[in-house]
Design a protein around this motif. Structure first.
Motif, short mmCIF file in Angstrom:
data_model
loop_
_atom_site.label_atom_id
_atom_site.label_comp_id
_atom_site.label_asym_id
_atom_site.label_seq_id
_atom_site.Cartn_x
_atom_site.Cartn_y
_atom_site.Cartn_z
N MET A 155 7.65 72.96 79.62
CA MET A 155 7.70 71.51 79.41
C MET A 155 6.32 70.87 79.36
O MET A 155 6.15 69.78 78.81
CB MET A 155 8.52 70.88 80.55
N ALA A 156 5.33 71.53 79.92
CA ALA A 156 3.99 70.94 80.03
C ALA A 156 3.25 71.05 78.70
O ALA A 156 2.67 72.09 78.37
CB ALA A 156 3.19 71.62 81.13
N CYS A 161 5.77 65.91 87.26
CA CYS A 161 7.09 66.52 87.09
C CYS A 161 7.08 67.67 86.08
O CYS A 161 8.07 68.39 85.93
CB CYS A 161 8.12 65.47 86.66
N GLN A 162 5.96 67.84 85.38
CA GLN A 162 5.84 68.92 84.40
C GLN A 162 5.06 70.12 84.93
O GLN A 162 4.98 71.15 84.27
CB GLN A 162 5.16 68.40 83.13
N THR A 163 4.45 69.97 86.09
CA THR A 163 3.62 71.04 86.65
C THR A 163 4.11 71.44 88.04
O THR A 163 4.70 70.63 88.75
CB THR A 163 2.15 70.60 86.74
N SER A 173 14.03 65.63 84.46
CA SER A 173 12.99 64.61 84.32
C SER A 173 12.93 64.03 82.91
O SER A 173 12.04 63.21 82.62
CB SER A 173 11.62 65.21 84.66
N CYS A 219 11.31 68.79 90.23
CA CYS A 219 10.65 67.61 89.66
C CYS A 219 10.90 66.37 90.52
O CYS A 219 10.07 65.45 90.55
CB CYS A 219 11.11 67.38 88.22
N ILE A 247 12.48 71.18 77.72
CA ILE A 247 12.14 72.53 78.15
C ILE A 247 12.19 73.46 76.94
O ILE A 247 13.26 73.69 76.37
CB ILE A 247 13.11 73.04 79.23
N GLU A 253 7.65 74.68 84.02
CA GLU A 253 6.30 74.31 83.58
C GLU A 253 5.89 75.08 82.32
O GLU A 253 5.38 74.49 81.36
CB GLU A 253 5.29 74.58 84.69
N GLY A 261 2.29 63.39 84.87
CA GLY A 261 2.64 64.77 84.56
C GLY A 261 2.98 65.63 85.74
O GLY A 261 3.11 66.86 85.61
N GLY A 280 12.07 65.42 80.18
CA GLY A 280 11.21 66.15 79.27
C GLY A 280 11.99 67.25 78.59
O GLY A 280 13.13 67.55 78.96
N LYS A 305 -2.81 72.85 83.10
CA LYS A 305 -1.62 72.85 83.96
C LYS A 305 -1.99 73.10 85.42
O LYS A 305 -1.51 72.40 86.31
CB LYS A 305 -0.62 73.89 83.45
#
Length: 281
Positions: A192-193, A265-267, A183, A225, A187, A272, A263, A185, A91
């Motif tokens: 989310m990562a 938007c996940q970090t 985004s 994001c 949570i 995250e 990725g 994904g 991450k």
């Protein structure tokens, strides 16, 4: 077979398996050899007859192409789903404010997805040893995913775009693992990562209670994001525009072939590594 026994055995597998570490042979650069991809998974469970699964066939959900758990495995009783969170090293590497996925993230996307399937296989073997049958939809010959709509395809697939007949995110939502973010994904309590996996089984596992009622209950709509996306594929008005996202990921595939990913938007976002503050109080 109890949840506790299953989760303990899988936790050991995640800890010890060589597949959860980047080998010297596969490392894109020597310093990444030995990189650990995932931490211990978190789990979700649902009744295969949960009415919400039929809702997934609606156009505004996954779509009519979505196959019910019982269509994957007649006599199925439960759906098991898990989220494997990426390690801090993975991450942290992708938090840079540029449009390049980190090398660690590329490994986590490719070798990481391979390991998700290894975990699914391991779960199937554990269940089978107890006389319990299961199917991994994402590894089944019937699994199908598409990008852009194509009138040349058959039936319900003609207008389908950026979808499949089994959605790990929606299944995880039904199974109590978490809710969607802006985004798109999922949570979870570990953020989310990471990556999701699932199985349908004729074993009976008590459903995990959903600690939410809405699709976006864990999202603060903060817009982090949006600012992180390299191609402005996310907005408050439209959410995530899959075509823009897919175009960018395809560009990374050309640059890093056979690796690809993004990725961003996940970090370096509040979701995250956990549910954003104020959403789980």
């Amino acid at each position: 077979m109890t949840k506790e026994k299953l989760e303990q055995e899988v936790a050991r597998f995640v800890e010890d398996s060589e597949w959860n570490y980047i080998s010297e042979q596969e490392a894109l650069s020597p310093e990444f050899a030995g990189l650990r991809i995932y931490d211990t998974p978190v789990w979700g469970y649902s009744d295969a007859r949960d009415p919400m699964y039929r809702d997934m066939k609606k156009k505004e959900a996954v779509g009519p192409q979505f196959l019910l758990p019982e269509e994957w495995l007649p006599g199925t009783e439960s759906v098991i789903t898990f989220f494997l969170p990426f390690t801090d090293e993975v991450k942290k590497s992708n938090r840079l404010s540029d449009d390049r996925p980190s090398i660690q993230w590329l490994h986590a996307r490719i070798e990481g997805q391979r390991f998700v399937m290894k975990v699914c296989d391991h779960i199937r073997e554990i269940l089978l040893a107890e006389g319990i049958s299961s199917v991994i939809p994402a590894a089944d010959a019937r699994f199908k995913s598409v990008e852009a709509a194509d009138p040349g395809r058959e039936g319900v697939w003609q207008t389908a775009s950026y979808t499949s007949n089994w959605s790990e995110r929606h299944v995880a939502y039904i199974s109590g693992l978490g809710t969607f973010g802006l985004s798109k994904g999922l949570i979870t309590e570990k953020g989310m990562a990471g990556r999701l996996g699932s199985l349908v089984t004729n074993g009976t596992f008590a459903p995990r209670e959903r600690a939410y009622t809405g699709l976006y209950d864990y999202c603060t709509n903060c817009g982090a994001c949006i600012r992180r996306c390299p191609v402005s594929a996310i907005s408050h008005e439209k959410g995530k525009e899959h075509a823009k996202c897919a175009w960018f990921v395809d560009m990374t595939k050309e640059k890093y072939h056979p690796y690809y990913g993004c990725g961003k938007c996940q970090t370096k976002v509040p979701c995250e590594s956990g549910i954003p503050k104020g959403k789980n109080d």
